[in-house]
Write a protein that holds these residues in place. Structure first.
Motif, PDB file in Angstrom:
ATOM      1  N   THR A  30       0.837  -1.197   0.000  1.00 41.44           N
ATOM      2  CA  THR A  30       0.000   0.000   0.000  1.00 41.44           C
ATOM      3  C   THR A  30       0.875   1.253   0.000  1.00 41.44           C
ATOM      4  OG1 THR A  30      -0.146   0.028   2.409  1.00 41.44           O
ATOM      5  CG2 THR A  30      -1.902  -1.118   1.226  1.00 41.44           C
ATOM      6  N   ASN A  51      -1.661  -6.273  -2.793  1.00 42.82           N
ATOM      7  CA  ASN A  51      -2.426  -5.142  -2.289  1.00 42.82           C
ATOM      8  C   ASN A  51      -1.693  -3.856  -2.697  1.00 42.82           C
ATOM      9  OD1 ASN A  51      -3.827  -3.186  -0.903  1.00 42.82           O
ATOM     10  ND2 ASN A  51      -3.489  -4.059   1.119  1.00 42.82           N
ATOM     11  N   GLU A  53      -3.383  -0.808  -2.684  1.00 40.13           N
ATOM     12  CA  GLU A  53      -4.293   0.266  -2.277  1.00 40.13           C
ATOM     13  C   GLU A  53      -3.534   1.570  -2.033  1.00 40.13           C
ATOM     14  OE1 GLU A  53      -7.839   1.098   0.968  1.00 40.13           O
ATOM     15  OE2 GLU A  53      -6.945  -0.889   0.825  1.00 40.13           O
ATOM     16  N   ASN A  54      -4.149   2.672  -2.483  1.00 38.88           N
ATOM     17  CA  ASN A  54      -3.606   4.028  -2.319  1.00 38.88           C
ATOM     18  C   ASN A  54      -2.258   4.230  -2.999  1.00 38.88           C
ATOM     19  OD1 ASN A  54      -5.716   5.171  -0.774  1.00 38.88           O
ATOM     20  ND2 ASN A  54      -4.930   4.107   1.028  1.00 38.88           N
ATOM     21  N   ASN A  70      -5.994  -5.785  -4.969  1.00 36.33           N
ATOM     22  CA  ASN A  70      -6.633  -4.632  -4.356  1.00 36.33           C
ATOM     23  C   ASN A  70      -6.035  -3.371  -4.982  1.00 36.33           C
ATOM     24  OD1 ASN A  70      -7.651  -2.573  -2.811  1.00 36.33           O
ATOM     25  ND2 ASN A  70      -6.945  -3.381  -0.856  1.00 36.33           N
ATOM     26  N   ARG A  72      -7.842  -0.555  -4.786  1.00 42.65           N
ATOM     27  CA  ARG A  72      -8.694   0.486  -4.204  1.00 42.65           C
ATOM     28  C   ARG A  72      -7.925   1.801  -4.049  1.00 42.65           C
ATOM     29  NH1 ARG A  72     -13.359  -1.434  -1.525  1.00 42.65           N
ATOM     30  NH2 ARG A  72     -13.210   0.266  -0.028  1.00 42.65           N
ATOM     31  N   TYR A  73      -8.540   2.857  -4.579  1.00 40.10           N
ATOM     32  CA  TYR A  73      -8.045   4.229  -4.463  1.00 40.10           C
ATOM     33  C   TYR A  73      -6.652   4.443  -5.048  1.00 40.10           C
ATOM     34  CZ  TYR A  73     -12.148   4.222  -1.597  1.00 40.10           C
ATOM     35  OH  TYR A  73     -13.431   4.041  -1.171  1.00 40.10           O
ATOM     36  N   THR A  74      -6.252   3.589  -5.981  1.00 41.14           N
ATOM     37  CA  THR A  74      -4.994   3.848  -6.674  1.00 41.14           C
ATOM     38  C   THR A  74      -5.209   4.970  -7.681  1.00 41.14           C
ATOM     39  OG1 THR A  74      -5.408   2.196  -8.392  1.00 41.14           O
ATOM     40  CG2 THR A  74      -4.110   1.485  -6.494  1.00 41.14           C
TER      41      THR A  74
END
Length: 151
Positions: A30, A51, A53-54, A70, A72-74
């Motif tokens: 992350t 993962n 994410e971000n 995952n 998410r929010y990349t």
């Protein structure tokens, strides 16, 4: 909006280090930054379950296996998404800074809730079970491969 490298937050990680750590069993990456658009070291790799994410991605993943990733929010800038298996991956809240093309990707069971897909094209993708709830489809197009390439 193109970002300069010094404007990106998060640890910039060397691709060889990422691959070495992934192969050793690490999956949580992350808040990292990946710049690999020219070297192509991520082409055809299997990074299933990673993962990201971000994270900020600027890379060529052509031919990669990215199942249950995952995202998410990349955020991503210049990126190549061609011939990739995204089965079960989560793209919730992603933001592509420039329009991008998803070419011949498997989008089975993917999640795109509140994804910003501005000016993206999906060309010849398998997407029957993808969930695009509340995604921003501003100037997004879905094509059969033949229709996109003018055949």
């Amino acid at each position: 909006m193109d970002l300069e490298r010094d404007e990106i937050e998060g640890e910039e990680i060397n691709i060889r280090e990422l691959l070495s750590r992934y192969n050793a069993g690490e999956r949580n990456f992350t808040d990292i930054t990946i710049f690999d658009i020219n070297d192509g070291l991520l082409r055809s790799v299997d990074l299933s379950g990673i993962n990201l994410e971000n994270s900020f991605l600027w890379a060529d993943f052509s031919g990669a296996i990215l199942r249950e990733v995952n995202f998410r929010y990349t955020i991503w800038d210049i990126i190549v998404w061609e011939d990739i298996d995204f089965t079960g991956s989560d793209f919730t809240g992603i933001n592509n800074l420039v329009g991008c093309d998803f070419i011949r990707c498997n989008l089975s069971n993917t999640i795109w809730t509140k994804a910003d897909l501005w000016q993206s094209n999906f060309i010849g993708c398998e997407d029957a079970t993808a969930n695009f709830s509340d995604a921003d489809f501003c100037e997004v197009k879905f094509f059969t491969e033949k229709r996109f390439f003018g055949e």
